[in-house]
Design a protein around this motif. Structure first.
Motif, PDB file in Angstrom:
ATOM      1  N   HIS A  12       3.957   5.237  -8.772  1.00  0.00           N
ATOM      2  CA  HIS A  12       4.075   6.077  -9.962  1.00  0.00           C
ATOM      3  C   HIS A  12       4.575   5.170 -11.089  1.00  0.00           C
ATOM      4  CE1 HIS A  12       3.442   9.697  -7.593  1.00  0.00           C
ATOM      5  NE2 HIS A  12       4.271   9.182  -6.709  1.00  0.00           N
TER       6      HIS A  12
ATOM      7  N   LYS B 269       0.805  -1.221   0.000  1.00  0.00           N
ATOM      8  CA  LYS B 269       0.000   0.000   0.000  1.00  0.00           C
ATOM      9  C   LYS B 269       0.846   1.283   0.000  1.00  0.00           C
ATOM     10  CE  LYS B 269      -3.923  -2.326   2.143  1.00  0.00           C
ATOM     11  NZ  LYS B 269      -4.014  -3.247   1.078  1.00  0.00           N
ATOM     12  N   HIS B 270       1.922   1.251  -0.768  1.00  0.00           N
ATOM     13  CA  HIS B 270       2.754   2.438  -0.961  1.00  0.00           C
ATOM     14  C   HIS B 270       2.256   3.194  -2.189  1.00  0.00           C
ATOM     15  CE1 HIS B 270       5.817   1.450   2.015  1.00  0.00           C
ATOM     16  NE2 HIS B 270       5.792   0.210   1.579  1.00  0.00           N
ATOM     17  N   GLU B 271       2.592   4.461  -2.245  1.00  0.00           N
ATOM     18  CA  GLU B 271       2.244   5.259  -3.415  1.00  0.00           C
ATOM     19  C   GLU B 271       2.992   4.705  -4.630  1.00  0.00           C
ATOM     20  OE1 GLU B 271       2.040   9.948  -4.706  1.00  0.00           O
ATOM     21  OE2 GLU B 271       2.868   9.392  -2.758  1.00  0.00           O
TER      22      GLU B 271
END
Length: 157
Positions: free
Chosen positions: A66, A62-64
């Motif tokens: 990109h 559940k990390h950001e």
């Protein structure tokens, strides 16, 4: 949008992972993504796998994420996957809309009816199309909007 010559090994490798990367959020229209892809021939498959593995890890914890930036970095730095299994490409996060629609059609219509009505789902220039056995085609996103009954009528006539 063809990043590689259609007769090249790189094209075949790229096509194997393209839908998963798009489903994960990579934007192949971005100039930096296109340049990184066009500049990577040696180690292309390892870099694509490493990017996908890292995106999956970030998602799991559940990390950001990109995704486009991750792919650019993986390609430019020739990342190596720490672990890879081809089954990753079947994970829900990496399934395209077309793959999800295909599975949904089996659940709603049944295996035999789906296979009677749907000839193929093709991916072309960033869009997925359903090709019906009656010769008609439809964007997958249109099929989702129309719903199962209306698509069934369209595919049956």
């Amino acid at each position: 949008m063809w990043l590689y010559d259609k007769d090249s090994v790189e094209y075949e490798v790229f096509k194997k992972y393209e839908k998963a990367l798009v489903s994960a959020g990579v934007n192949f229209s971005r100039i930096d993504v296109r340049e990184a892809c066009m500049g990577c021939f040696d180690g292309l498959e390892d870099a694509l796998r490493a990017a996908i593995s890292y995106i999956l890890w970030l998602h799991e914890y559940k990390h950001e994420i990109h995704p486009s930036m991750i792919l650019v970095k993986a390609l430019n730095e020739k990342w190596q996957p720490k672990e890879w299994e081809d089954e990753y490409l079947s994970l829900p996060i990496l399934k395209s809309q077309g793959q999800r629609w295909w599975e949904g059609a089996e659940n709603i219509w049944g295996y035999d009816k789906r296979n009677q009505l749907v000839a193929d789902i093709i991916y072309d220039a960033g869009k997925e199309y359903i090709v019906f056995t009656n010769g008609k085609e439809m964007l997958v996103e249109t099929a989702w909007r129309w719903g199962w009954e209306r698509v069934l009528d369209y595919a049956s006539n």
